[in-house]
Design an enzyme around this catalytic site. Structure first.
Site, PDB file in Angstrom:
ATOM      1  N   HIS A 198       0.869  -1.169   0.000  1.00  0.00           N
ATOM      2  CA  HIS A 198       0.000   0.000   0.000  1.00  0.00           C
ATOM      3  C   HIS A 198       0.918   1.234   0.000  1.00  0.00           C
ATOM      4  CE1 HIS A 198      -3.301  -2.500   2.212  1.00  0.00           C
ATOM      5  NE2 HIS A 198      -3.433  -2.593   0.904  1.00  0.00           N
ATOM      6  N   THR A 257       5.839   2.962   3.073  1.00  0.00           N
ATOM      7  CA  THR A 257       4.786   1.983   3.320  1.00  0.00           C
ATOM      8  C   THR A 257       5.136   1.172   4.556  1.00  0.00           C
ATOM      9  OG1 THR A 257       3.404   0.238   2.379  1.00  0.00           O
ATOM     10  CG2 THR A 257       5.763   0.104   1.912  1.00  0.00           C
ATOM     11  N   VAL A 258       4.112   0.707   5.234  1.00  0.00           N
ATOM     12  CA  VAL A 258       4.319  -0.245   6.326  1.00  0.00           C
ATOM     13  C   VAL A 258       3.541  -1.526   6.042  1.00  0.00           C
ATOM     14  CG1 VAL A 258       4.904   1.397   8.131  1.00  0.00           C
ATOM     15  CG2 VAL A 258       2.508   0.966   7.632  1.00  0.00           C
ATOM     16  N   HIS A 259       2.940  -1.599   4.858  1.00  0.00           N
ATOM     17  CA  HIS A 259       2.140  -2.767   4.487  1.00  0.00           C
ATOM     18  C   HIS A 259       2.737  -3.428   3.252  1.00  0.00           C
ATOM     19  CE1 HIS A 259      -1.636  -0.665   6.376  1.00  0.00           C
ATOM     20  NE2 HIS A 259      -0.757  -1.056   7.278  1.00  0.00           N
ATOM     21  N   ALA A 260       3.347  -4.576   3.421  1.00  0.00           N
ATOM     22  CA  ALA A 260       3.865  -5.363   2.295  1.00  0.00           C
ATOM     23  C   ALA A 260       3.305  -6.774   2.416  1.00  0.00           C
ATOM     24  CB  ALA A 260       5.387  -5.390   2.318  1.00  0.00           C
TER      25      ALA A 260
END
Lengths: 488, 129
Positions: A262, A418-421
């Protein structure tokens, strides 16, 4: 004699597997690369916390034409220790998409509901108990003025005391990182946690036991290697580390080729009144008017993080630091359509290198999203918005951003993070598109099961922790039932 | 030389900041930011570390063109102009070098306890740092 299981990773997915296996009577060893820290270690300054709790001190960028800052936890509890604690169930439409595109079966909203409910009870997920801080109330007011759909996001921090330290580990223990409840329960049920231990490779594809080669680096002692043998191995090292571990183990089918994220752009909003974001929880309201592709919300703020957000236009913006009591941080996050890869780092095979190339639609959505974000902040009364866009240091009115609704900004001007992978090893029954079956079992391997963000078939469009925990619990319970039935 | 150049670079970034605090406190925070930036670079893969060192040397070499022995010897205004030019350079690696230094150094400088405390006091109604 108990049957042995190894769980690689102690974050959102690994902790759930460890607890359920231990409760089912398995002899469980959890392997965690980072250290085990407690509340006295939490809440430190950001730079100290990065060195202590983050993988490679937070220096894990996603490479590409436009590098994207990415961080993840590397400690007992993984990224659940350093996130904001927001909690969103997977949207029904997303689960339907995954079923159609990847053949993900038995993962409808109804199938996952009991797992979501279990996790929500374990983590005390709920709404903020006190009055909203100014940064939240203003954001909600801006959304109300524009008539945009918005809501307070539930968090796993029911007793939040507004320390504003989420990203450094919650020092009061209010935020329920999995080190607070789930892992202690697993340990009480007999699980062991081996810290400072990095899995190098997994062997034993068709043998009765799998063997995990471990590099153990306890602080103050000489490093050494060891081997753990078990009937089953659950892999929950995260979207970047899981694929490189599998690649080092000789597993290649659809591994590390489909990383998704994200992408996020943050801004600072300046209000005429004092906000005192330094002494309050981060903004709690999210705007879902443009979901699932665009999400608007609030972000953590400290003096250091404010400077980070101003860094790309520092010569023009540095005076803004003096306005800190009037500032609050917000973000736009989009459901990325680009694609990334994960591989062992060239010349350093024990390290991972991840890359991600923005799709044109990502840039379009980010441009529209930051325009929407500026619109809502000005509607909320902001007098200026400081962007993470190189060459656009300060916005004074919503009129300035109108062109971005239709004309994308230059990708290279965007300071993204991002912190969402996720999705680097997607699961589902369509073998040609997936790395593992619908319950995370790696194709052609016995009892090697995925249980982390890597196995999400695609972008959930919301904070992925709930999805990770629900799928992990579904996978491990499915394994336990089948293992008991087979009597192996 | 590399350490001296990095120190000069970080000093240039925070030169205008927290003027109400003593020079000693600001220098201590600057040294903290330099050490943190070095540690962050050390945490990168080897080829990035080498690239970072090369960029520091290139910065010093550019300063030679202005008659100074290294970036640290340039007058402040010239340092600022050179940094601004690198930050908007058409060469991506040059831009990313400046971005890396800025982000690491600024984060650490403003998280340094005495600096962060001054903002906390300001947030509580005291004097703006």
């Amino acid at each position: 004699m108990k049957r042995r299981a190894v769980v690689l990773g102690s974050g959102a997915g690994g902790s759930v597997c460890a607890l359920e296996l231990a409760l089912a009577g398995w002899d469980v060893t959890v392997v965690e690369e980072g250290g085990d820290f407690g509340l006295p270690d939490y809440g430190a300054a950001s730079d100290v916390a990065m060195a202590r709790l983050y993988r490679h001190r937070g220096m894990t960028p996603l490479l590409g034409a436009n590098p994207i800052a990415y961080v993840e936890g590397c400690c007992v509890g993984g990224s659940t220790e350093i996130n904001s604690g927001f909690w969103r169930r997977t949207p029904d439409a997303t689960l339907l998409e995954w079923a159609a595109a990847y053949g993900l079966r038995d993962a409808s909203a109804a199938d996952l509901a009991p797992h979501f409910a279990w996790a929500e009870a374990e983590l005390h997920v709920g709404l903020h108990h006190g009055p909203w801080p100014a940064s939240t109330a203003l954001f909600a007011e801006g959304a109300r003025v524009l008539g945009w759909s918005h809501f307070e996001t539930p968090r796993m921090a029911s007793g939040c005391q507004n320390t504003n330290r989420c990203a450094s580990g919650c020092p009061t223990g209010a935020k329920q990182g999995v080190s607070r409840g789930i892992l202690p329960k697993a340990v009480a049920a007999g699980a062991r946690i081996l810290t400072h231990a990095r899995a190098l490779a997994i062997r034993g594809q068709t043998q009765s036991e799998r063997c995990v080669e471990i590099l153990h680096r306890p602080p103050g002692r000489a490093p050494g290697t060891l081997e753990l043998r078990a009937e089953v191995v659950f892999v929950a090292c995260g979207a970047v580390e899981t694929p490189t571990l599998l690649l080092r183990s000789g597993i290649q089918h659809n591994i590390g080729n489909s990383l998704q994220i994200h992408p996020m752009l943050k801004v600072l909003a300046q209000f005429p009144q004092r906000i005192d974001a330094l002494h309050s929880v981060l903004p709690l309201v999210q705007i879902n008017e443009f979901a699932p592709d665009i999400s608007l919300g609030g972000s953590y703020l400290t003096p250091g993080h404010a400077a980070l957000l101003l860094a790309d236009n520092w010569p023009q913006q540095q005076e803004t630091m003096a306005l800190l009591p009037h500032l609050a941080a917000y973000y736009v996050a989009v459901r990325g359509r680009g694609l990334g890869r994960v591989r062992p780092t060239w010349g350093e095979p024990l390290r991972s290198t991840a890359s991600y190339e923005l799709a044109p639609s990502d840039v379009q959505l980010l441009s529209e999203g930051v325009a929407r974000l500026a619109q809502v902040l000005f509607a909320a009364g902001a007098v200026a918005v400081y962007t993470g866009i190189r060459g656009v240091p300060r916005l004074r009115s919503a009129a300035e951003v109108a062109p971005w609704l239709n004309t994308p900004l230059a990708a290279e001007s965007l300071n993204l993070s991002t912190v969402h992978a996720f999705s680097s090893c997607p699961v589902g029954d369509r073998r040609e598109r997936t790395a593992a079956d619908s319950f995370g079992a790696i194709w052609d391997w016995d009892n090697l099961i995925l249980a982390d963000a890597s196995c999400l078939p695609g972008s959930p469009g919301v904070n992925p922790q709930a999805t990770v925990m629900a799928l992990a619990r579904r996978n491990v319970l499915n394994f336990i039932v089948n293992a008991a039935a087979s009597g192996r | 030389m590399a350490h001296r150049t990095l120190h000069a670079l970080v000093s240039a970034l925070v030169r205008q900041q927290c003027r109400a605090l003593s020079a000693e406190v600001r220098e201590a925070a600057t040294r903290h930011a330099v050490a943190f930036t070095q540690a962050q670079v050390h945490a990168l893969p080897q080829h990035f570390r080498l690239g970072f060192l090369a960029a520091l040397r290139a910065l010093d070499a550019t300063a030679l063109g202005y008659g100074a022995v290294g970036f640290a010897a340039l007058p402040p205004r010239r340092q600022d102009r050179l940094l601004a030019r690198w930050a908007s350079s058409p060469i991506p690696q040059t831009r990313q070098f400046v971005r890396l230094v800025r982000s690491s150094a600024l984060l650490a400088f403003f998280e340094y306890p005495a600096i962060a405390d001054s903002f906390e006091r300001a947030a509580a109604g005291g004097v703006t740092p």
